[in-house]
Motif scaffolding. Structure first.
Motif, PDB file in Angstrom:
ATOM      1  N   ASP A  92       3.591 -12.237   7.386  1.00 26.10           N
ATOM      2  CA  ASP A  92       3.140 -11.433   6.482  1.00 26.10           C
ATOM      3  C   ASP A  92       4.097 -10.651   5.999  1.00 26.10           C
ATOM      4  O   ASP A  92       5.014 -10.319   5.764  1.00 26.10           O
ATOM      5  N   ASP A  94       3.183  -7.883   4.256  1.00 26.60           N
ATOM      6  CA  ASP A  94       3.082  -6.419   4.085  1.00 26.60           C
ATOM      7  C   ASP A  94       3.999  -5.207   5.302  1.00 26.60           C
ATOM      8  O   ASP A  94       3.690  -4.646   5.522  1.00 26.60           O
ATOM      9  N   GLN A  96       4.091  -4.830   8.526  1.00 25.89           N
ATOM     10  CA  GLN A  96       3.826  -5.411   9.692  1.00 25.89           C
ATOM     11  C   GLN A  96       4.131  -5.567  10.752  1.00 25.89           C
ATOM     12  O   GLN A  96       4.478  -4.902  11.749  1.00 25.89           O
ATOM     13  N   ARG A 197       0.448  -0.222   8.290  1.00 27.43           N
ATOM     14  CA  ARG A 197       1.263  -1.210   6.908  1.00 27.43           C
ATOM     15  C   ARG A 197       1.339   0.614   5.877  1.00 27.43           C
ATOM     16  O   ARG A 197       0.306   1.407   5.686  1.00 27.43           O
TER      17      ARG A 197
END
Ligand code: UDP
Ligand code: MG
Length: 311
Positions: A92, A94, A96, A197
């Motif tokens: 991903d 982001d 995270q 996040r």
């Protein structure tokens, strides 16, 4: 090429600069040949500009742009189709899941597993996401008969052969970790870090999550509708018994007695109606999936591909 790292991006401008620099560092430190493929899933912020900039500066990077938003799993499929590496990693954008965890997954693949899936040890999402996820993981493990702790974690590594198989399947709406596990001969689970996040918002609204999970449930098994069918049989039998009871009481207690059962009947009726609507909904879900598959529409449309090794 050894390694393809795929990053689906939908409006992640705030995260991309840090992600790209950390990811490139990890990949270079591994001393493997690699490519990073960013799939822009119709972003409307600065994401595309930032990635284009990075592609210009780093020959290992490539950008695939969709003409609109098709969803994370479609983006990953586009990356799968394009990837050249022997090992394909999805991550991903982001942050995270930190890119620094990728070598752990690759080590598992090198041990001989076909899939190495991360699971989030200290998942930093709200309780409203964690509780449903827990039950979904349990149910999905049952349905597709591969036990997994975490179906939602998208930090995963796959062997190339498996990925090519998935692409060739060409299914329209499919949940990638579940599909991979249903096809793989061996799956490893690796604990990976998970952070809250920090920048940008989650791209999954409640409705979108619901949609995704319906895909997951009905996309891999007929069990949900079969369970409803079984419940229907049980309810019909109970209804029959209850009717017999009512008729019996009518004869024993006389005609006045029957009137008192009206509210009980209401309760029972609502229960029936609920089950019926659920059944119709589930049938609709399956019919909808058949419709999607029969239509054979393209999963996505690519607007442009920029950079990368000449192939
Ligand atoms: N994403 C995407 N298309 C979408 C939704 C999400 O490419 O339609 C990307 C998003 O940019 C991110 C990843 O998929 O890189 C995971 O999304 P998000 O972090 O919002 O999901 P969550 O962590 O909340 O499950
Ligand atoms: Mg996220």
């Amino acid at each position: 090429m050894r390694l393809s790292i795929l990053v689906p991006v939908y409006n992640e401008a705030d995260n991309l600069p840090e992600l790209i620099s950390r990811l490139l560092k990890v990949a270079r430190d591994s001393k493997e040949s690699f490519e990073v493929i960013v799939i822009d899933d119709g972003s409307s912020d600065d994401s595309v500009r930032i990635v284009k900039e990075a592609v210009k500066m780093n020959k290992e990077m490539k950008l695939i742009r969709f003409n609109r938003n098709y969803g994370q799993h479609s983006a990953l499929f586009a990356g799968f189709a394009e990837a050249q590496g022997d090992i394909i990693v999805t991550l991903d954008a982001d942050l995270q899941n930190p890119p620094e965890e990728i070598p752990k997954l690759i080590a598992k693949i090198d041990e001989g597993y076909e899939v190495a899936g991360g699971y989030r040890e200290n998942r930093q999402d709200s309780i409203f996401r964690r509780i449903p996820s827990f039950f979904i993981a349990k149910m999905t493990s049952k349905f597709i008969k591969v036990k997994l702790k975490d179906y939602g974690c998208m930090l995963r590594a796959y062997k190339k052969d498996l990925v090519k198989e998935m692409v060739a399947g060409g299914e329209a709406a499919v949940y990638i970790p579940a599909l991979a596990n249903s096809l793989a001969s061996s799956v490893a689970e690796v604990p990976v870090e998970h952070h809250a996040r920090e920048k940008g918002k989650s791209k999954y609204s409640f409705l979108r999550l619901l949609h995704l999970n319906f895909d997951l449930m009905t996309g891999f098994s007929l069990l949900p509708i079969q369970l409803v069918g079984l419940a229907g049989v049980a309810i019909a039998l109970a209804g029959l018994a209850f009717s017999a009871f009512l008729i019996g009481m009518r004869f024993i207690m006389g005609p006045e007695w029957a009137v008192q059962g009206v509210f009980t009947l209401f309760g029972i009726l609502f229960f029936f109606v609920g089950i019926e609507v659920l059944a119709i909904g589930l049938i609709g879900e399956y019919v909808g999936r058949i419709y999607q598959e029969v239509r054979r529409r393209p999963r996505y449309r690519i607007k442009e591909i920029i950079g990368g090794h000449p192939t």
